[in-house]
Design a protein around this motif. Structure first.
Motif, PDB file in Angstrom:
ATOM      1  N   PRO A  58     -63.874  69.129  33.129  1.00  0.00           N
ATOM      2  CA  PRO A  58     -64.733  69.492  34.261  1.00  0.00           C
ATOM      3  C   PRO A  58     -65.949  70.287  33.801  1.00  0.00           C
ATOM      4  O   PRO A  58     -65.841  71.183  32.956  1.00  0.00           O
ATOM      5  CB  PRO A  58     -63.819  70.341  35.151  1.00  0.00           C
ATOM      6  N   ALA A  59     -67.102  69.956  34.354  1.00  0.00           N
ATOM      7  CA  ALA A  59     -68.336  70.637  33.967  1.00  0.00           C
ATOM      8  C   ALA A  59     -68.300  72.123  34.315  1.00  0.00           C
ATOM      9  O   ALA A  59     -68.988  72.926  33.676  1.00  0.00           O
ATOM     10  CB  ALA A  59     -69.531  69.967  34.634  1.00  0.00           C
ATOM     11  N   LYS A  60     -67.490  72.501  35.306  1.00  0.00           N
ATOM     12  CA  LYS A  60     -67.432  73.902  35.725  1.00  0.00           C
ATOM     13  C   LYS A  60     -66.872  74.815  34.622  1.00  0.00           C
ATOM     14  O   LYS A  60     -67.049  76.037  34.675  1.00  0.00           O
ATOM     15  CB  LYS A  60     -66.598  74.049  36.988  1.00  0.00           C
ATOM     16  N   LEU A  61     -66.199  74.228  33.626  1.00  0.00           N
ATOM     17  CA  LEU A  61     -65.681  75.037  32.517  1.00  0.00           C
ATOM     18  C   LEU A  61     -66.765  75.412  31.512  1.00  0.00           C
ATOM     19  O   LEU A  61     -66.575  76.308  30.696  1.00  0.00           O
ATOM     20  CB  LEU A  61     -64.560  74.283  31.799  1.00  0.00           C
ATOM     21  N   PHE A  62     -67.904  74.718  31.568  1.00  0.00           N
ATOM     22  CA  PHE A  62     -68.983  74.992  30.635  1.00  0.00           C
ATOM     23  C   PHE A  62     -69.879  76.104  31.187  1.00  0.00           C
ATOM     24  O   PHE A  62     -70.111  76.188  32.393  1.00  0.00           O
ATOM     25  CB  PHE A  62     -69.814  73.730  30.394  1.00  0.00           C
ATOM     26  N   PRO A  63     -70.373  76.967  30.311  1.00  0.00           N
ATOM     27  CA  PRO A  63     -71.188  78.097  30.773  1.00  0.00           C
ATOM     28  C   PRO A  63     -72.521  77.637  31.340  1.00  0.00           C
ATOM     29  O   PRO A  63     -73.057  76.592  30.951  1.00  0.00           O
ATOM     30  CB  PRO A  63     -71.389  78.926  29.509  1.00  0.00           C
ATOM     31  N   ASP A  64     -73.034  78.410  32.261  1.00  0.00           N
ATOM     32  CA  ASP A  64     -74.346  78.144  32.851  1.00  0.00           C
ATOM     33  C   ASP A  64     -75.406  78.722  31.918  1.00  0.00           C
ATOM     34  O   ASP A  64     -75.882  79.836  32.102  1.00  0.00           O
ATOM     35  CB  ASP A  64     -74.441  78.770  34.242  1.00  0.00           C
ATOM     36  N   CYS A  65     -75.757  77.950  30.892  1.00  0.00           N
ATOM     37  CA  CYS A  65     -76.732  78.414  29.910  1.00  0.00           C
ATOM     38  C   CYS A  65     -77.372  77.204  29.245  1.00  0.00           C
ATOM     39  O   CYS A  65     -76.943  76.065  29.458  1.00  0.00           O
ATOM     40  CB  CYS A  65     -76.077  79.312  28.864  1.00  0.00           C
ATOM     41  N   CYS A  66     -78.398  77.436  28.471  1.00  0.00           N
ATOM     42  CA  CYS A  66     -79.014  76.383  27.678  1.00  0.00           C
ATOM     43  C   CYS A  66     -78.173  76.211  26.410  1.00  0.00           C
ATOM     44  O   CYS A  66     -78.106  77.118  25.579  1.00  0.00           O
ATOM     45  CB  CYS A  66     -80.444  76.753  27.314  1.00  0.00           C
ATOM     46  N   ILE A  67     -77.510  75.068  26.282  1.00  0.00           N
ATOM     47  CA  ILE A  67     -76.566  74.862  25.182  1.00  0.00           C
ATOM     48  C   ILE A  67     -77.308  74.470  23.912  1.00  0.00           C
ATOM     49  O   ILE A  67     -78.098  73.528  23.911  1.00  0.00           O
ATOM     50  CB  ILE A  67     -75.528  73.797  25.557  1.00  0.00           C
ATOM     51  N   ARG A  68     -77.034  75.194  22.834  1.00  0.00           N
ATOM     52  CA  ARG A  68     -77.616  74.868  21.530  1.00  0.00           C
ATOM     53  C   ARG A  68     -76.690  73.966  20.720  1.00  0.00           C
ATOM     54  O   ARG A  68     -77.131  73.048  20.053  1.00  0.00           O
ATOM     55  CB  ARG A  68     -77.888  76.152  20.744  1.00  0.00           C
ATOM     56  N   ARG A  69     -75.413  74.270  20.763  1.00  0.00           N
ATOM     57  CA  ARG A  69     -74.477  73.462  19.987  1.00  0.00           C
ATOM     58  C   ARG A  69     -73.072  73.594  20.566  1.00  0.00           C
ATOM     59  O   ARG A  69     -72.744  74.588  21.209  1.00  0.00           O
ATOM     60  CB  ARG A  69     -74.486  73.868  18.513  1.00  0.00           C
ATOM     61  N   ILE A  70     -72.260  72.580  20.308  1.00  0.00           N
ATOM     62  CA  ILE A  70     -70.845  72.575  20.697  1.00  0.00           C
ATOM     63  C   ILE A  70     -70.059  72.106  19.485  1.00  0.00           C
ATOM     64  O   ILE A  70     -70.347  71.060  18.904  1.00  0.00           O
ATOM     65  CB  ILE A  70     -70.581  71.651  21.891  1.00  0.00           C
ATOM     66  N   THR A  71     -69.070  72.879  19.078  1.00  0.00           N
ATOM     67  CA  THR A  71     -68.298  72.533  17.888  1.00  0.00           C
ATOM     68  C   THR A  71     -66.808  72.587  18.196  1.00  0.00           C
ATOM     69  O   THR A  71     -66.362  73.307  19.093  1.00  0.00           O
ATOM     70  CB  THR A  71     -68.601  73.498  16.727  1.00  0.00           C
ATOM     71  N   LEU A  72     -66.061  71.796  17.448  1.00  0.00           N
ATOM     72  CA  LEU A  72     -64.606  71.822  17.531  1.00  0.00           C
ATOM     73  C   LEU A  72     -64.135  72.821  16.485  1.00  0.00           C
ATOM     74  O   LEU A  72     -64.042  72.512  15.299  1.00  0.00           O
ATOM     75  CB  LEU A  72     -64.046  70.423  17.261  1.00  0.00           C
ATOM     76  N   THR A  73     -63.864  74.052  16.911  1.00  0.00           N
ATOM     77  CA  THR A  73     -63.538  75.121  15.968  1.00  0.00           C
ATOM     78  C   THR A  73     -62.067  75.167  15.606  1.00  0.00           C
ATOM     79  O   THR A  73     -61.677  75.765  14.618  1.00  0.00           O
ATOM     80  CB  THR A  73     -63.954  76.489  16.541  1.00  0.00           C
TER      81      THR A  73
END
Length: 272
Positions: free
Chosen positions: A212-227
């Motif tokens: 769900p998109a609601k789990l993502f922060p309300d910000c300008c995303i620079r990167r997403i990684t599988l940590t």
């Protein structure tokens, strides 16, 4: 992994095919490639390096000091064998710097996405154009499989193309974002609908998990990684304003980090 660009030059110098090349600090990186800002014989450009495959790195050197895409560029393709090939190209330039240059694992093709001419494939040794994808929709992110190329048409569709002909083999609509994020070999994360993100296999465009998109922060995303096997790490920033001023004054951005839990069993260590 991902890292934002910095502009400190002259971290080290190398000589490639008779050219003196000065490296800047790391510009960006993913699990598939790393790229740096460089100067080559005093001209600006960038280099993309690959952890595996036949090609070691590709240099793109701007012909014009203004770095105008229309001026074209000089391309140097360096193989792990030590062989180098140079050619001129009008379809690689500043636009591609934000994505790096993708290549085929067998070292025969170099790919250049563009905002107006789709995706083009060039012979890695001669620079001759092999094919161009149909349509003129802007292509952003690219992922190269063994026999296919996955492209993202800006806020439109994901397309899986035949690597030898550019023919569209499969398409998925809609796409609700600029491009996709590479999580690991064979898997991407894409904002497909306003309320949905999906983890997608690159070989067949099949969804392995919906988030769900609601789990993502309300910000300008620079990167997403599988940590970690079950964790997506999102890094971005938020704009900050001083509303006591008239007009409001923009303050330094506020860095933002968040972790999102995903099912580790949906992203196996090896492609299925």
């Amino acid at each position: 992994k991902g890292k934002d660009h910095v502009h400190n030059m002259n971290t080290h110098d190398v000589t490639v095919n008779g050219h003196t090349i000065s490296y800047g600090d790391l510009y960006k990186e993913t699990c598939r490639q790393t790229w740096h800002i460089v100067t080559v014989d005093g001209r600006n450009g960038f280099v993309t390096e690959y952890p595996g495959g036949v090609i070691a790195r590709v240099f793109v050197i701007y012909k014009d000091r203004s770095s105008d895409d229309d001026a074209g560029c000089r391309v140097i393709v360096e193989y792990r064998s030590g062989d180098c090939f140079e050619w001129d190209c009008r379809r690689l330039g500043v636009y591609n710097r934000q994505f790096g240059v993708s290549v085929s694992d067998d070292g025969t093709l170099v790919f250049a996405q563009s905002w107006e001419q789709g995706l083009q494939a060039f012979d890695a040794k001669s620079g001759a154009r092999v094919w161009r994808s149909a349509g003129k929709t802007g292509v952003t992110t690219v992922y190269v499989n063994a026999d296919t190329v996955l492209t993202c048409q800006h806020e439109k569709a994901l397309q899986l193309l035949d690597i030898r002909t550019g023919e569209v083999l499969k398409e998925r609509k809609p796409v609700n974002d600029f491009g996709f994020y590479i999580l690991k070999d064979g898997y991407i994360l894409c904002h497909t609908r306003a309320r949905t993100w999906e983890i997608i296999r690159t070989v067949d465009l099949e969804t392995v998990e919906t988030i769900p998109a609601k789990l993502f922060p309300d910000c300008c995303i620079r990167r997403i990684t599988l940590t970690a096997p079950g964790t997506l790490h999102v890094h971005g920033f938020r704009n900050v304003w001083d509303d006591t001023c008239t007009p409001p004054k923009m303050l330094p951005n506020e860095e933002y980090d968040a972790d999102i839990a995903v099912d580790p069993d949906k992203i196996p260590d090896k492609m299925t």
